[in-house]
Design a protein around this motif. Sequence first.
Motif, short mmCIF file in Angstrom:
data_model
loop_
_atom_site.label_atom_id
_atom_site.label_comp_id
_atom_site.label_asym_id
_atom_site.label_seq_id
_atom_site.Cartn_x
_atom_site.Cartn_y
_atom_site.Cartn_z
N ALA A 2 -14.40 -39.00 -14.95
CA ALA A 2 -14.46 -38.34 -16.26
C ALA A 2 -15.61 -38.92 -17.07
CB ALA A 2 -13.14 -38.53 -17.00
N ALA A 3 -16.48 -38.06 -17.52
CA ALA A 3 -17.65 -38.50 -18.28
C ALA A 3 -17.24 -39.08 -19.63
CB ALA A 3 -18.61 -37.33 -18.48
N VAL A 4 -17.91 -40.14 -20.01
CA VAL A 4 -17.77 -40.72 -21.36
C VAL A 4 -19.18 -40.90 -21.89
CG1 VAL A 4 -16.94 -42.66 -22.73
CG2 VAL A 4 -15.63 -41.92 -20.73
N ASP A 5 -19.57 -40.08 -22.83
CA ASP A 5 -20.92 -40.15 -23.40
C ASP A 5 -20.94 -41.19 -24.50
OD1 ASP A 5 -23.41 -39.82 -24.52
OD2 ASP A 5 -23.41 -37.64 -24.28
N MET A 6 -21.37 -42.40 -24.12
CA MET A 6 -21.35 -43.50 -25.08
C MET A 6 -22.42 -43.32 -26.17
SD MET A 6 -20.51 -46.55 -22.36
CE MET A 6 -19.84 -47.73 -23.52
N SER A 7 -23.47 -42.58 -25.84
CA SER A 7 -24.51 -42.33 -26.86
C SER A 7 -23.98 -41.47 -28.00
CB SER A 7 -25.73 -41.65 -26.22
OG SER A 7 -25.41 -40.33 -25.80
N LYS A 8 -22.92 -40.72 -27.72
CA LYS A 8 -22.29 -39.89 -28.75
C LYS A 8 -21.02 -40.52 -29.33
CE LYS A 8 -24.02 -35.51 -26.86
NZ LYS A 8 -23.65 -34.19 -26.29
N GLY A 9 -20.78 -41.77 -28.91
CA GLY A 9 -19.63 -42.49 -29.46
C GLY A 9 -18.29 -42.08 -28.89
N GLN A 10 -18.28 -41.41 -27.74
CA GLN A 10 -17.00 -40.97 -27.18
C GLN A 10 -16.09 -42.15 -26.81
OE1 GLN A 10 -17.92 -38.27 -23.98
NE2 GLN A 10 -18.58 -36.63 -25.36
N HIS A 11 -16.69 -43.31 -26.55
CA HIS A 11 -15.89 -44.48 -26.20
C HIS A 11 -15.18 -45.06 -27.43
CE1 HIS A 11 -19.72 -45.84 -27.67
NE2 HIS A 11 -19.38 -47.11 -27.62
N ARG A 12 -15.49 -44.54 -28.60
CA ARG A 12 -14.82 -44.98 -29.83
C ARG A 12 -13.84 -43.94 -30.37
NH1 ARG A 12 -15.11 -50.38 -30.20
NH2 ARG A 12 -17.25 -51.15 -29.96
N SER A 13 -13.63 -42.88 -29.63
CA SER A 13 -12.72 -41.84 -30.09
C SER A 13 -11.28 -42.34 -30.00
CB SER A 13 -12.88 -40.58 -29.23
OG SER A 13 -12.36 -40.80 -27.93
N PRO A 14 -10.38 -41.85 -30.86
CA PRO A 14 -8.98 -42.29 -30.83
C PRO A 14 -8.33 -42.10 -29.46
CG PRO A 14 -9.42 -41.10 -32.86
CD PRO A 14 -10.65 -40.95 -32.00
N ASP A 15 -8.63 -40.97 -28.79
CA ASP A 15 -8.03 -40.72 -27.48
C ASP A 15 -8.48 -41.75 -26.46
OD1 ASP A 15 -6.58 -38.58 -28.37
OD2 ASP A 15 -7.99 -37.05 -27.64
N PHE A 16 -9.78 -42.09 -26.48
CA PHE A 16 -10.28 -43.07 -25.50
C PHE A 16 -9.74 -44.46 -25.81
CE2 PHE A 16 -13.29 -46.04 -23.59
CZ PHE A 16 -13.30 -45.57 -22.29
N LEU A 17 -9.65 -44.80 -27.08
CA LEU A 17 -9.16 -46.13 -27.46
C LEU A 17 -7.69 -46.34 -27.07
CD1 LEU A 17 -10.92 -46.59 -30.90
CD2 LEU A 17 -11.44 -47.78 -28.76
N LYS A 18 -6.97 -45.25 -26.85
CA LYS A 18 -5.60 -45.39 -26.34
C LYS A 18 -5.62 -45.91 -24.90
CE LYS A 18 -3.63 -41.66 -29.16
NZ LYS A 18 -3.07 -40.27 -29.13
N LEU A 19 -6.69 -45.58 -24.18
CA LEU A 19 -6.83 -46.03 -22.80
C LEU A 19 -7.51 -47.39 -22.71
CD1 LEU A 19 -8.09 -42.70 -21.17
CD2 LEU A 19 -5.77 -43.65 -21.05
N GLN A 20 -8.52 -47.59 -23.56
CA GLN A 20 -9.31 -48.82 -23.54
C GLN A 20 -9.50 -49.30 -24.98
OE1 GLN A 20 -11.13 -51.22 -23.83
NE2 GLN A 20 -12.04 -51.93 -21.93
N PRO A 21 -8.64 -50.17 -25.45
CA PRO A 21 -8.62 -50.53 -26.87
C PRO A 21 -9.88 -51.23 -27.36
CG PRO A 21 -7.15 -51.96 -25.63
CD PRO A 21 -7.56 -50.86 -24.71
#
Length: 216
Positions: free
Chosen positions: A32-51
């Motif tokens: 599953a792609a995570v576009d870190m340049s767009k801040g997707q790794h800081r989204s609430p949904d992603f932070l549920k998986l990786q705090p």
Amino acid sequence: MAGVTVYGPPISTAVSRVLACLLEKDVPFELAAVDMSKGQHRSPDFLKLQPFGKVPAFKDENTSLFESRAICRYICDKYADQGYKGLHGRGLLDRAWVEQWLEAEAQNFDPPSSVLVLQLAFAPRMGLKQDAKVIEENERKLAKVLDVYEKRLGESKFLAGDEFTLADLSHLPNGHYIADRDHLIKSRKNVARWWEEISSRPSWKKVVEMQSAPAS
């Protein structure tokens, strides 16, 4: 089998560690792609998986994990009876040796090699200036680690014994970016032999192909 998903780009060293493990164990997965340049790794949904907002994150049905080495251990244990069965050792003592050298990788090899990966591989892509002093200092630190490996690899074919294991696999992501530093790898006969063997495994070649593929 369904439900195995790895979140993050293959170019990430931590993500590529997990991908190599899944391929060794013949575990089907979705990336599953995570576009870190767009801040997707800081989204609430992603932070549920990786705090901590880093990659990879990992889901296997109802189980979610983070930290690549922990994920690899889980994969080896849950899927012990498929794929390459010796990855996490073949008994109590084997497992202890694997864990010993996994710890050596995390505590001794990873710190200087991660700095070198950032300086040598990623800084130019990010438009950052390389720091020659930092490179020299960390090559010196890594050389001391590789001197220990040289002695060990003169005693056994791989780090944890005479079979390829997770201890070797865990070195592939960072090693990939410093393998052309001849004074680190090729200047050490046993390390060079070991690196050539582990980096030639079909699982790692597949990961390298994934890293080179255009992002979808």
